[in-house]
Design an enzyme around this catalytic site. Sequence first.
Site, PDB file in Angstrom:
ATOM      1  N   LYS A 236      -1.944   6.561  13.517  1.00 18.00           N
ATOM      2  CA  LYS A 236      -3.441   6.501  13.839  1.00 18.00           C
ATOM      3  C   LYS A 236      -4.375   7.623  13.834  1.00 18.00           C
ATOM      4  CE  LYS A 236      -3.424   1.863  13.309  1.00 18.00           C
ATOM      5  NZ  LYS A 236      -4.063   1.159  12.154  1.00 18.00           N
TER       6      LYS A 236
ATOM      7  N   ASN B  60      -7.070  -1.396   6.318  1.00 19.03           N
ATOM      8  CA  ASN B  60      -6.931  -1.975   7.470  1.00 19.03           C
ATOM      9  C   ASN B  60      -5.250  -2.013   7.729  1.00 19.03           C
ATOM     10  OD1 ASN B  60      -7.270  -4.146   9.539  1.00 19.03           O
ATOM     11  ND2 ASN B  60      -6.198  -5.228   8.003  1.00 19.03           N
TER      12      ASN B  60
ATOM     13  N   VAL C 117       0.811  -1.219  -0.261  1.00 20.84           N
ATOM     14  CA  VAL C 117      -0.122  -0.048   0.100  1.00 20.84           C
ATOM     15  C   VAL C 117       0.764   1.309   0.020  1.00 20.84           C
ATOM     16  CG1 VAL C 117      -2.045  -1.066   0.935  1.00 20.84           C
ATOM     17  CG2 VAL C 117      -0.126   0.012   2.208  1.00 20.84           C
TER      18      VAL C 117
ATOM     19  N   TYR D 259       3.325   4.443  15.856  1.00 18.07           N
ATOM     20  CA  TYR D 259       1.873   3.892  15.729  1.00 18.07           C
ATOM     21  C   TYR D 259       0.961   4.700  16.216  1.00 18.07           C
ATOM     22  CZ  TYR D 259      -1.431   0.036  15.704  1.00 18.07           C
ATOM     23  OH  TYR D 259      -2.595  -0.435  15.584  1.00 18.07           O
TER      24      TYR D 259
END
Lengths: 253, 79
Positions: A164, A95, A69, A160
């Site tokens: 998000k 996802n 991706v 991370y």
Amino acid sequence: MPTDDLDLSGQVALVTGGSRGIGRAIALRLSQAGAYVAINYSADDQAAKRTLLDLERGGGQGELQKFPVENFAKVQDAIKEFSKRKGRLDILVNNAGISRDQVLARMKPEDWHRVLAVNLTGAFYCCRAAARVMVRRRYGRIIVISSIIGRIGRAGQANYAASKAGLEAMTRSLALELAGRQITVNAVAPGYIETEMTLALPPKVRQEILDHIPSGRAGTAEDVAGVVLFLASGLSAYLTGQTLHLNGGLYFG
Amino acid sequence: MDIKERVIQLIIEHLELAPADVVPEAHFIDDLGISSMDLWELVLVMEDEFGLEVPDEDLEKIGTIQDAINFITAHAEEK
């Protein structure tokens, strides 16, 4: 095209990072609801084939889409070819995600960049390519898998957490841009879900987390998949730009 | 109908504009007041209509209706 129930018959979906964990459960759930599901993955051929096989055993139809991706050209080519061949793309579930946990002192620049590239930039690339199809048809459902960590943070997960939180901000902006085209963009922020990724946490850390969950249990990938199905369906037509927190009461947003 | 007429017709129908306003020198955003999202959608629809593809870098070059006509004429001839 959009229906007023959870039936996705005739619709086409792409789930990134769909070979394992939460992505796998989402792919299977959307398939059970009637959608044709492309399972994107980047490396694990075995797991991807297993997921497709399980999907087909359940009476569903789908295919594998192997591309990273974080590579814009490959994302564009894959989504263009896929949507042309299927004649549509109704549902995109972003996802695909990785973690490279390290405390600040030890987090290398490449750990930072890699996580941002896959989790955040990769989702943007997929949205951009998918929107070309959705805008034409004036219908679409874009769902982003965020994490509770994007809100509450966690030591050792600066990269991370940032990815998000960034996804949720992107979700709101894209929701505004695309709302006029009946394309909704929403995020789901799971709390503690039992997957290979979370099972890699030290047992002591896992137990501490479980002790704090009001529901008294960890979430499952299927818990997430159910909420994604709702967001992918015609039932959620007026819901956009939101982050749904799915965490057994651990955090309310 | 030639390409120019087809483009103008498409714009009138797709953006629901008054035919009198849709002249070649009209700028999509400054004169016709359409949003950049409307313009993007229009370009996507024109891609389908004329069977061509507008690369991202060329999207920015389409400011007026004449720009769109020129782009489509040039690329339709390539085919």
